[in-house]
Design an enzyme around this catalytic site. Structure first.
Site, PDB file in Angstrom:
ATOM      1  CB  THR A  32      -0.949   0.046   1.210  1.00  0.00           C
ATOM      2  OG1 THR A  32      -0.220   0.399   2.391  1.00  0.00           O
ATOM      3  CG2 THR A  32      -1.654  -1.292   1.410  1.00  0.00           C
ATOM      4  CG  ASP A  56      -4.167   9.462   3.455  1.00  0.00           C
ATOM      5  OD1 ASP A  56      -3.697   9.189   4.576  1.00  0.00           O
ATOM      6  OD2 ASP A  56      -4.398  10.627   3.088  1.00  0.00           O
ATOM      7  CG  ASN A  83       6.343   1.342   7.687  1.00  0.00           C
ATOM      8  OD1 ASN A  83       7.341   1.496   8.390  1.00  0.00           O
ATOM      9  ND2 ASN A  83       6.211   1.928   6.495  1.00  0.00           N
ATOM     10  CB  SER A 134       6.659   1.466  18.060  1.00  0.00           C
ATOM     11  OG  SER A 134       6.634   2.502  19.004  1.00  0.00           O
ATOM     12  CE1 TYR A 148       7.109   9.635  14.801  1.00  0.00           C
ATOM     13  CE2 TYR A 148       8.973   9.393  16.291  1.00  0.00           C
ATOM     14  CZ  TYR A 148       8.195   8.905  15.254  1.00  0.00           C
ATOM     15  OH  TYR A 148       8.506   7.690  14.681  1.00  0.00           O
ATOM     16  CE  LYS A 152       5.774   5.996  15.362  1.00  0.00           C
ATOM     17  NZ  LYS A 152       5.212   4.958  14.464  1.00  0.00           N
ATOM     18  CB  THR A 183      13.795   5.815   6.534  1.00  0.00           C
ATOM     19  OG1 THR A 183      13.569   6.656   7.679  1.00  0.00           O
ATOM     20  CG2 THR A 183      13.933   4.360   6.997  1.00  0.00           C
TER      21      THR A 183
END
Length: 277
Positions: A32, A56, A83, A134, A148, A152, A183
């Site tokens: 996805t 989304d 993810n 996570s 942020y 989490k 990433t």
């Protein structure tokens, strides 16, 4: 026996690495992304085992449609990997409410929607795996990343509760607290809040720049994290929480020691709360 996975956020980074690895083992994957064209190359490499689905996770209708499409195509969903997510850095005081809410919609509520969508099928089969990507920030909250971390920490909490709710139904839930992996989290995907309050220049604002400065230099290999995800999915009795990365392991261990030491220091104050006699 091959399994069917649905993985959110596969256009880049960890999600792409997990999809690539899982497909290489012969399993089937609903790959996805908000733009299916971003994952067309993955599907082209495994045309018999992969489909691209527009998703989304902040859109409830798309979540419902994506899960239905995956189940219609493959028959079942055996493993969900949540993810999709991104970061936002700002001081708590300077955080923009709209921006913070938008991040919660993806990082927390998007994951919740996915869990709620796959659970009926998993309950019916009395089997399934839900794996949350996570973060170290889900165990330790630091300056600049507090908003942020809130997403989490919340994901870790609901995941632990869910794991206890469904373990008797044959479903296992694991949150993986990942450290710094290479990433675009600190680059293209990172959103930055205001930095107008000069009192924070030497602390929060400096750390905002630090988070951005590691882009492209993070030590963690997403391909190795993908193998951890597969290993967790293979376990008969996986842990509710797992740490990925030596940086995360060291930092979380130190924080646990700090919490335990503070508990013991103030134990007398903490436990003297019942009625006398």
């Amino acid at each position: 026996m091959s399994r069917t996975w649905i993985i959110t956020g596969c256009s880049t980074g960890i999600g792409r690495a997990i999809a690539d690895h899982v497909l290489s083992t012969g399993d089937r994957v609903a790959v996805t992304a908000r733009r299916p064209s971003d994952v067309a190359d993955i599907v082209a490499a495994y045309p018999d085992h992969a489909i691209a689905i527009a998703l989304d996770v902040a859109d409830p209708a798309q979540v419902t449609a994506a899960v239905a499409q995956a189940e219609a195509h493959f028959g079942t969903i055996d493993v969900l990997v949540n993810n999709a997510g991104y970061g936002y850095v700002a001081s708590i005081e300077e955080g923009n409410e709209a921006a913070v809410k938008a991040m919660y919609e993806v990082n927390l509520f998007g994951a919740l929607r996915m869990m709620q969508a796959v659970l009926p099928g998993m309950r019916a089969r009395r089997s399934g795996r839900i794996i949350q990507i996570s973060s170290l920030a889900g165990r330790i909250s630091n300056p600049a990343t507090g908003h942020y971390s809130g997403t989490k920490f919340a994901l870790e909490a609901v995941s632990e509760a869910l794991s206890r709710e469904v373990e008797g139904l044959g479903i296992r839930v694991t949150s993986i607290a990942a450290g710094m992996f290479r990433t675009d989290f600190s680059g293209r995907s990172l959103q930055t809040g205001e930095s107008a309050v000069t009192d924070y220049d030497d602390g929060v604002h400096a750390r905002m720049k630090l988070v951005q400065s590691v882009d492209g230099r993070q030590p963690g290999d997403p391909a190795k994290l993908a193998r951890i995800v597969e290993a967790v999915a293979d376990m008969a009795d996986p842990p509710r929480q797992l740490i990925a990365g030596p940086d995360a392991f060291a930092a979380i261990g130190a924080r646990m020691d700090e919490i335990r030491a503070a508990m013991e220091t103030h134990k007398a104050l903490s436990v003297d709360t019942n009625f006398d006699g």
